[in-house]
Write an enzyme that holds these catalytic residues in place. Structure first.
Site, PDB file in Angstrom:
ATOM      1  N   ARG A 180       8.350  17.038  -4.546  1.00  0.00           N
ATOM      2  CA  ARG A 180       9.287  16.720  -3.458  1.00  0.00           C
ATOM      3  C   ARG A 180       9.312  15.245  -3.106  1.00  0.00           C
ATOM      4  NH1 ARG A 180       6.477  20.259   0.867  1.00  0.00           N
ATOM      5  NH2 ARG A 180       4.773  19.270  -0.250  1.00  0.00           N
ATOM      6  N   GLU A 204      -0.275   9.234   5.944  1.00  0.00           N
ATOM      7  CA  GLU A 204      -0.392   8.806   7.334  1.00  0.00           C
ATOM      8  C   GLU A 204      -0.345   7.288   7.353  1.00  0.00           C
ATOM      9  OE1 GLU A 204      -4.120  10.530   8.541  1.00  0.00           O
ATOM     10  OE2 GLU A 204      -3.162  12.415   9.099  1.00  0.00           O
ATOM     11  N   HIS A 232       3.845 -18.432  10.764  1.00  0.00           N
ATOM     12  CA  HIS A 232       4.055 -18.401  12.212  1.00  0.00           C
ATOM     13  C   HIS A 232       2.820 -17.907  12.958  1.00  0.00           C
ATOM     14  CE1 HIS A 232       8.399 -17.386  10.860  1.00  0.00           C
ATOM     15  NE2 HIS A 232       8.244 -18.690  10.924  1.00  0.00           N
ATOM     16  N   LYS A 242      -1.422  -8.344  14.207  1.00  0.00           N
ATOM     17  CA  LYS A 242      -0.319  -7.677  13.503  1.00  0.00           C
ATOM     18  C   LYS A 242      -0.871  -6.685  12.486  1.00  0.00           C
ATOM     19  CE  LYS A 242       2.716 -11.722  13.695  1.00  0.00           C
ATOM     20  NZ  LYS A 242       3.447 -12.719  12.900  1.00  0.00           N
ATOM     21  N   TYR A 276       6.251  -4.331  11.033  1.00  0.00           N
ATOM     22  CA  TYR A 276       4.940  -4.662  11.575  1.00  0.00           C
ATOM     23  C   TYR A 276       4.818  -4.310  13.046  1.00  0.00           C
ATOM     24  CZ  TYR A 276       7.301  -9.076  12.896  1.00  0.00           C
ATOM     25  OH  TYR A 276       8.170 -10.015  13.396  1.00  0.00           O
TER      26      TYR A 276
END
Length: 181
Positions: free
Chosen positions: A23, A28, A61, A71, A131
């Site tokens: 399928r 997770e 950044h 992050k 993120y």
């Protein structure tokens, strides 16, 4: 999930257990209890997503002071080279970086704690990058460093003339000239 700490303390590559069958697949992508056990508590408050084409480089950044962000990043479609640069004052790995390939195929995630500059380069025709962050975006605290700063030694796998980036990112200072706080 398999949590692997990188050569820089606090930065992790997370590899999910993927279950494939006729399928498709299932895994997770986020489980707070497991994350807290392996890395520690981080209160993610927002999810962000971007779409970019081959050769787009976003970064490097970071946000300064109380607005710093941790992050947890991953790629839903395509492939990127993701990079985190240690900007923590007094860190034994200050100015060093970790890079990892994130793709829809390997389904890896990359955890970057507060105190790091972050950026990524799109290696596929297109990439959808998502993120989680643990702090709000604060324009007054936004900062960056040049993605091509030779002092960082980042090996971007693309001809620099073919990199597509923003005008703002082209004007970022070298690490030695950056305002970190």
């Amino acid at each position: 999930m398999d949590f692997k700490e990188t050569s820089i303390k606090g930065v992790y590559i997370i590899e999910p257990k993927v279950f494939n069958d006729a399928r498709g697949y299932f895994f997770e992508a986020w489980k707070q209890a497991e994350f807290n056990e392996k890395i520690g508590p981080v209160n993610f408050i927002q999810d962000n997503e971007s779409k970019s084409s081959r050769g787009v480089l976003r970064g490097l950044h970071y946000q300064k002071g109380e607005w710093a962000q941790a992050k947890l990043v991953r790629v839903i479609k395509g492939c990127v080279l993701d990079v985190a640069v240690d900007l923590r004052p007094g860190s034994p790995t200050y100015g060093q970086h970790v890079s990892v390939e994130l793709s829809e195929d390997n389904k890896r995630q990359f955890f970057i704690p507060r105190g790091f500059a972050h950026g990524f380069l799109v290696l596929s025709d297109e990439a959808i990058f998502t993120y989680k962050v643990d702090n709000v975006y604060a324009p007054q605290a936004e900062a960056g460093i040049r993605w091509d700063d030779p002092a960082l030694g980042i090996e971007w796998p693309i001809d620099p003339a073919k990199v597509l980036t923003s005008e703002k990112d082209l004007r970022q200072p070298l690490l030695k000239d950056a305002k970190l706080s």
